[in-house]
Scaffold this motif. Structure first.
Motif, PDB file in Angstrom:
ATOM      1  N   ALA A   1       0.793  -1.196  -0.001  1.00 63.71           N
ATOM      2  CA  ALA A   1      -0.085  -0.081   0.008  1.00 63.71           C
ATOM      3  C   ALA A   1       0.907   1.220  -0.028  1.00 63.71           C
ATOM      4  CB  ALA A   1      -1.019   0.014   1.322  1.00 63.71           C
ATOM      5  N   THR A   2       1.720   1.424   0.754  1.00 62.61           N
ATOM      6  CA  THR A   2       2.861   2.476   0.878  1.00 62.61           C
ATOM      7  C   THR A   2       3.571   2.892  -0.377  1.00 62.61           C
ATOM      8  OG1 THR A   2       3.024   2.416   3.461  1.00 62.61           O
ATOM      9  CG2 THR A   2       4.770   3.378   2.227  1.00 62.61           C
ATOM     10  N   SER A   3       3.789   1.701  -1.187  1.00 60.96           N
ATOM     11  CA  SER A   3       4.500   1.880  -2.455  1.00 60.96           C
ATOM     12  C   SER A   3       3.824   2.876  -3.423  1.00 60.96           C
ATOM     13  CB  SER A   3       4.754   0.516  -3.316  1.00 60.96           C
ATOM     14  OG  SER A   3       3.248  -0.230  -3.800  1.00 60.96           O
ATOM     15  N   ILE A   4       2.647   3.065  -3.139  1.00 58.47           N
ATOM     16  CA  ILE A   4       2.135   4.211  -4.013  1.00 58.47           C
ATOM     17  C   ILE A   4       2.765   5.549  -3.858  1.00 58.47           C
ATOM     18  CG2 ILE A   4      -0.244   3.027  -3.989  1.00 58.47           C
ATOM     19  CD1 ILE A   4      -1.194   5.186  -1.918  1.00 58.47           C
ATOM     20  N   LEU A   5       3.142   5.811  -2.726  1.00 54.17           N
ATOM     21  CA  LEU A   5       3.590   7.006  -2.528  1.00 54.17           C
ATOM     22  C   LEU A   5       5.022   7.591  -3.325  1.00 54.17           C
ATOM     23  CD1 LEU A   5       3.912   7.100   1.632  1.00 54.17           C
ATOM     24  CD2 LEU A   5       2.129   8.087  -0.050  1.00 54.17           C
ATOM     25  N   PHE A   6       5.678   6.254  -3.707  1.00 55.62           N
ATOM     26  CA  PHE A   6       6.834   6.364  -4.619  1.00 55.62           C
ATOM     27  C   PHE A   6       6.276   6.969  -5.962  1.00 55.62           C
ATOM     28  CE2 PHE A   6       8.085   3.761  -1.286  1.00 55.62           C
ATOM     29  CZ  PHE A   6       9.413   4.206  -0.861  1.00 55.62           C
ATOM     30  N   GLU A   7       5.509   6.234  -6.497  1.00 54.90           N
ATOM     31  CA  GLU A   7       4.898   6.894  -7.888  1.00 54.90           C
ATOM     32  C   GLU A   7       4.405   8.197  -7.846  1.00 54.90           C
ATOM     33  OE1 GLU A   7       1.909   5.386 -11.315  1.00 54.90           O
ATOM     34  OE2 GLU A   7       2.268   4.318  -9.629  1.00 54.90           O
ATOM     35  N   ALA A   8       3.704   8.739  -6.673  1.00 52.99           N
ATOM     36  CA  ALA A   8       2.980   9.850  -6.712  1.00 52.99           C
ATOM     37  C   ALA A   8       4.163  10.827  -6.500  1.00 52.99           C
ATOM     38  CB  ALA A   8       2.090   9.981  -5.144  1.00 52.99           C
ATOM     39  N   ILE A   9       5.314  10.657  -5.917  1.00 56.42           N
ATOM     40  CA  ILE A   9       6.412  11.496  -5.812  1.00 56.42           C
ATOM     41  C   ILE A   9       7.078  11.926  -6.911  1.00 56.42           C
ATOM     42  CG2 ILE A   9       8.538  12.186  -4.607  1.00 56.42           C
ATOM     43  CD1 ILE A   9       7.335  10.579  -2.171  1.00 56.42           C
ATOM     44  N   LYS A  10       7.377  10.677  -7.538  1.00 54.88           N
ATOM     45  CA  LYS A  10       8.101  10.750  -8.877  1.00 54.88           C
ATOM     46  C   LYS A  10       7.271  11.438 -10.086  1.00 54.88           C
ATOM     47  CE  LYS A  10      12.006   8.518  -8.403  1.00 54.88           C
ATOM     48  NZ  LYS A  10      13.313   8.796  -8.807  1.00 54.88           N
ATOM     49  N   GLN A  11       5.782  11.142  -9.959  1.00 51.89           N
ATOM     50  CA  GLN A  11       5.133  12.161 -10.842  1.00 51.89           C
ATOM     51  C   GLN A  11       5.440  13.529 -10.635  1.00 51.89           C
ATOM     52  OE1 GLN A  11       1.115  10.801 -10.177  1.00 51.89           O
ATOM     53  NE2 GLN A  11       1.424   8.907 -11.304  1.00 51.89           N
ATOM     54  N   LYS A  12       5.513  14.033  -9.427  1.00 53.12           N
ATOM     55  CA  LYS A  12       5.843  15.431  -9.204  1.00 53.12           C
ATOM     56  C   LYS A  12       7.214  16.069  -9.286  1.00 53.12           C
ATOM     57  CE  LYS A  12       4.468  19.606  -7.141  1.00 53.12           C
ATOM     58  NZ  LYS A  12       3.601  20.631  -7.717  1.00 53.12           N
ATOM     59  N   TYR A  13       8.100  15.280  -8.761  1.00 55.75           N
ATOM     60  CA  TYR A  13       9.524  15.264  -8.563  1.00 55.75           C
ATOM     61  C   TYR A  13      10.193  14.231  -9.222  1.00 55.75           C
ATOM     62  CZ  TYR A  13       7.868  18.513  -5.117  1.00 55.75           C
ATOM     63  OH  TYR A  13       7.155  19.639  -4.392  1.00 55.75           O
ATOM     64  N   PRO A  14      10.396  14.066 -10.925  1.00 56.02           N
ATOM     65  CA  PRO A  14      10.950  12.930 -11.503  1.00 56.02           C
ATOM     66  C   PRO A  14      12.339  12.803 -11.100  1.00 56.02           C
ATOM     67  CG  PRO A  14      10.560  14.744 -13.085  1.00 56.02           C
ATOM     68  CD  PRO A  14       9.698  15.094 -11.495  1.00 56.02           C
ATOM     69  N   GLU A  15      13.134  13.870 -10.599  1.00 66.42           N
ATOM     70  CA  GLU A  15      14.523  14.032 -10.338  1.00 66.42           C
ATOM     71  C   GLU A  15      14.832  13.262  -8.926  1.00 66.42           C
ATOM     72  OE1 GLU A  15      16.755  13.826 -12.745  1.00 66.42           O
ATOM     73  OE2 GLU A  15      14.938  14.298 -13.970  1.00 66.42           O
ATOM     74  N   ALA A  16      13.754  13.325  -7.964  1.00 67.70           N
ATOM     75  CA  ALA A  16      14.048  12.927  -6.640  1.00 67.70           C
ATOM     76  C   ALA A  16      14.682  11.495  -6.563  1.00 67.70           C
ATOM     77  CB  ALA A  16      12.507  13.037  -5.896  1.00 67.70           C
ATOM     78  N   GLU A  17      15.476  11.366  -5.449  1.00 65.22           N
ATOM     79  CA  GLU A  17      16.156  10.144  -5.225  1.00 65.22           C
ATOM     80  C   GLU A  17      15.259   9.393  -4.223  1.00 65.22           C
ATOM     81  OE1 GLU A  17      20.192   8.081  -3.527  1.00 65.22           O
ATOM     82  OE2 GLU A  17      20.492  10.104  -4.724  1.00 65.22           O
ATOM     83  N   LEU A  18      14.740   8.325  -4.140  1.00 65.46           N
ATOM     84  CA  LEU A  18      13.610   7.562  -3.317  1.00 65.46           C
ATOM     85  C   LEU A  18      14.078   6.359  -2.613  1.00 65.46           C
ATOM     86  CD1 LEU A  18      10.383   8.435  -5.094  1.00 65.46           C
ATOM     87  CD2 LEU A  18      11.613   9.992  -3.740  1.00 65.46           C
ATOM     88  N   HIS A  19      14.308   6.369  -1.481  1.00 67.95           N
ATOM     89  CA  HIS A  19      14.776   5.309  -0.678  1.00 67.95           C
ATOM     90  C   HIS A  19      13.746   4.587  -0.028  1.00 67.95           C
ATOM     91  CE1 HIS A  19      19.269   6.046  -0.990  1.00 67.95           C
ATOM     92  NE2 HIS A  19      18.567   6.895  -1.718  1.00 67.95           N
ATOM     93  N   TYR A  20      13.508   3.351   0.456  1.00 69.15           N
ATOM     94  CA  TYR A  20      12.480   2.502   1.200  1.00 69.15           C
ATOM     95  C   TYR A  20      13.229   1.740   2.095  1.00 69.15           C
ATOM     96  CZ  TYR A  20       7.782   0.702   1.160  1.00 69.15           C
ATOM     97  OH  TYR A  20       6.448   0.369   1.590  1.00 69.15           O
ATOM     98  N   VAL A  21      12.409   1.912   3.439  1.00 71.04           N
ATOM     99  CA  VAL A  21      12.938   1.111   4.419  1.00 71.04           C
ATOM    100  C   VAL A  21      11.874   0.066   4.631  1.00 71.04           C
ATOM    101  CG1 VAL A  21      13.091   0.946   7.000  1.00 71.04           C
ATOM    102  CG2 VAL A  21      14.804   2.550   5.673  1.00 71.04           C
TER     103      VAL A  21
END
Length: 355
Positions: free
Chosen positions: A16-36
């Motif tokens: 369920a939380t994986s949706i946050l990554f897609e939503a962030i990348k849509q707004k900030y495609p250059e953001a570097e996203l890490h997952y714990v």
């Protein structure tokens, strides 16, 4: 921006939380996203193109304060600008504090305002059919100026090789993929999330009767074989002829690939249902009486995704209950009240729509 998202606990939570990554990348495609995330949950997000790096929280970190502190210090070296802590557990509190991130976001637990500078209360009622598990997570993105009304669905990314291998495995096991194939979530994550064995056998009997050409698979892991076999033995003799009991995934990715070839997944609410939805496979979900349906009936539409709960049929039981979790200790008694006959018409209609 460099962003860390922390989501411990179960497979359904991590998915369920994986949706946050897609939503962030849509707004900030250059953001570097890490997952714990907990190490055993990785298969449901493996191959996700929106996640740049994974950090695994293991049983070792849970058992040792020293190991947890070292883990938090390693993450601190990444110099995150933003930390989003979905559940705000003690361990994730420590990770967040050590991160020194400028923006620290989580749910409001009353006393955690010293750790997080943006907190949100979980909404009590869903506004869309995405459900509260999705909506409450999306609101955590508000401090990043992301439109949280734009719903994102969890997705699982299988390779063509994985799907092809699963197809070969099913065909070599005697499965005819031209005929209906149903995955049954016969067991929940625990006894208090598992529909009574006799009742589940009745549900499976209904499936076999309504879909005379159906082929039925059981979702279980080796240590659950005894319980799965007990449900099998309670099924009618004719139903047993539809069940391929020994055909199951040897790993979580195997299960996902096999499920991708199924016409529907039917059974106990939990990770398997959430995974099927992320694979865009129709689902029929039987909720435990103490689980809040509105939180986890993600994308139910009454057509392709249907769920049933004791409260749907015996609402008076919940009249003076502020949250179904108060009834957790009475799960076995309430399950006995939740007869298959209550939702027999619903499951028959669901099966008919699959034709």
């Amino acid at each position: 921006m460099k962003i860390l998202i922390i989501q411990q606990k179960m497979i359904g939570d991590v998915l369920a939380t994986s949706i946050l990554f897609e939503a962030i990348k849509q707004k900030y495609p250059e953001a570097e996203l890490h997952y714990v995330l907990n190490s055993h949950t990785y298969p449901v997000v493996e191959g996700n193109p929106f996640i740049d790096q994974f950090h695994f929280f293991t049983p070792r970190h849970e058992k040792s304060k020293r190991q947890l502190w070292q883990f938090a210090n390693q993450l601190r070296l990444e110099k995150f600008d933003v930390v989003i802590d979905v559940y705000a557990l003690l361990s994730s509190n420590i990770i967040t504090l050590r991160s020194k991130a400028t923006i620290r976001i989580s749910i409001d637990k009353g006393r955690n305002s010293l750790i997080y500078n943006h907190t949100f209360k979980n909404n009590p009622e869903a506004k869309t059919n995405a459900g509260l598990a999705i909506e409450n997570r999306l609101q955590l993105l508000e401090p990043l100026d992301i439109d949280t009304s734009k719903i994102v669905r969890p997705k699982i990314y299988l390779t063509e090789g994985e799907k092809s291998n699963a197809k070969q495995f099913l065909e070599s096991s005697g499965i005819d993929l031209k005929k209906p194939l149903f995955m049954i979530g016969v067991l929940g994550s625990g006894q208090n999330k598992t529909y009574p064995f006799g009742y589940m056998a009745e549900v499976i009997d209904t499936i076999a009767k309504e879909q005379p050409k159906s082929q039925i698979l059981f979702n279980y892991i080796p240590k659950q074989e005894r319980d799965a076999k007990a449900i099998f033995e309670l099924c009618l003799l004719e139903t047993k002829s539809h069940i391929f009991f020994d055909v199951f995934g040897k790993s979580l990715r195997d299960f996902l690939a096999i499920t991708s070839h199924c016409n529907a997944l039917i059974g106990n609410e939990g990770g398997a249902i959430n995974m099927a939805k992320a694979l865009y496979i129709p689902t029929f979900t039987i909720f435990s009486p103490w689980i809040k349906k509105e939180a986890w009936n993600m994308f139910d539409d009454g057509v392709k995704h249907v769920s049933v709960h004791l409260k749907d049929y015996k609402e008076h039981i919940y009249k003076d209950v502020s949250h179904p979790k108060q009834l957790k200790s009475k799960a076995s008694i309430l399950y006995e009240e939740f007869k298959p006959s209550f939702f027999e018409d619903e499951i028959k209609a669901f099966l008919k729509r699959l034709n």
